[in-house]
Design an enzyme around this catalytic site. Structure first.
Site, PDB file in Angstrom:
ATOM      1  CG  HIS A  74     -29.335 -37.263  15.214  1.00 61.82           C
ATOM      2  ND1 HIS A  74     -28.183 -37.558  15.698  1.00 61.82           N
ATOM      3  CD2 HIS A  74     -29.903 -35.905  15.904  1.00 61.82           C
ATOM      4  CE1 HIS A  74     -27.875 -36.548  16.529  1.00 61.82           C
ATOM      5  NE2 HIS A  74     -28.742 -35.644  16.777  1.00 61.82           N
ATOM      6  CG  HIS A  91     -29.508 -31.380  14.795  1.00 55.73           C
ATOM      7  ND1 HIS A  91     -28.350 -31.001  15.393  1.00 55.73           N
ATOM      8  CD2 HIS A  91     -29.875 -32.496  15.798  1.00 55.73           C
ATOM      9  CE1 HIS A  91     -28.037 -31.562  16.244  1.00 55.73           C
ATOM     10  NE2 HIS A  91     -29.136 -32.435  16.666  1.00 55.73           N
ATOM     11  CD  GLU A  92     -33.674 -33.562  16.075  1.00 59.79           C
ATOM     12  OE1 GLU A  92     -33.158 -34.530  16.153  1.00 59.79           O
ATOM     13  OE2 GLU A  92     -33.693 -32.699  17.058  1.00 59.79           O
TER      14      GLU A  92
END
Length: 267
Positions: free
Chosen positions: A61, A57-58
């Site tokens: 980004h 997820h990170e």
């Protein structure tokens, strides 16, 4: 442009590979029934897979921000998938894992720090915010593939339940993250399109958005509605409510799961 050592900045960290190894070994233990306690194996498998998804997820980004123009994400270690590099280890990893143990909710953790002033264009800002929850969506699709592909023959029941519970966490994380609440990715998607005045007024709320959301989920009516939506999405992906419930039952092995409801044959 101050971007030496790029390869080292993108090398996958040993910490992440270690977590993936735990996921693989415990997944094998669940699949083969090798573990003396299937609950402990499911707990370790789902928890390690959840941490892997938090890292992805990170990373999503950061990778999107890199292409958007923020070249500093590499030096910060965001491209190594090392969970310890993502802001605060407590907020990014420990709290989301505690939320899973306490309430079976895939609540997102802390985010990467993107230097937004390096990125031009509202669409790029929106895409950077959307990339994280879209990683959860992709993870959910992979977890549920045996269900919607109708390929469950030969998949052991405990592994099936573990995948269903893991999918529930990914779906809940994606839905929560897409909510337009200050401090969450959903707000980050719409923020570039808001007026400067509205953004300035909402900025002080951002640090408390996640806490407020978690508090709201303790209200029975809100919780019921939220999990009704999650169940609806899982059902559309071929996962029945019972499989996810039994996965959570196995996951909480310390509560003495393995209820008759879950021990009965599936399908």
């Amino acid at each position: 442009m101050g971007h030496q050592g790029g390869r080292g900045e993108r090398r996958i960290s040993a910490v992440f590979l270690g977590i993936v190894a735990v996921m693989a070994v415990t997944g094998w233990a669940v699949w083969t029934g090798y573990a003396a306690s299937p609950g402990l194996a499911v707990f370790l498998f789902v928890t390690s897979a959840w941490i892997v998804s938090l890292c992805l997820h990170e990373y999503a980004h950061a990778r999107t921000a890199l292409h958007g123009g923020d070249l500093t994400v590499g030096a910060k270690g965001y491209l190594t998938l090392n969970p310890l590099k993502y802001t605060h280890a407590l907020l990014s990893i420990v709290l989301p894992v505690l939320f899973v143990i306490m309430g079976g909710i895939g609540l997102p953790g802390g985010a990467v720090y993107i230097e937004r002033d390096r990125i031009a264009g509202r669409w790029k800002h929106s895409l950077i915010s959307a990339a994280g929850p879209l990683a959860n969506v992709a993870f959910a699709i992979v977890c549920t593939a045996p269900f919607w592909l109708d390929a469950l023959d030969g998949v052991p029941v405990a592994f099936r339940f573990a995948l269903a519970f893991l999918a529930l966490l990914q779906v809940s994380a994606a839905i929560l993250n897409f909510l337009p609440v200050p401090g969450l990715d959903g707000y980050g998607i719409i923020e570039p399109w808001l007026s400067h005045r509205v953004r300035r007024e909402l900025a002080p709320i951002a640090p408390f958005g996640l806490i407020a959301l978690f508090a709201m989920l303790w209200i029975p009516e809100v919780n019921q509605f939220f999990f009704g939506v999650v169940d609806g999405v899982l059902s559309a992906l071929g996962v029945d409510q019972r499989a996810a419930y039994c996965g959570q039952d196995l996951y909480r092995f310390w509560q003495g799961g393995d209820s008759f409801f879950c021990a009965a044959p599936v399908e």
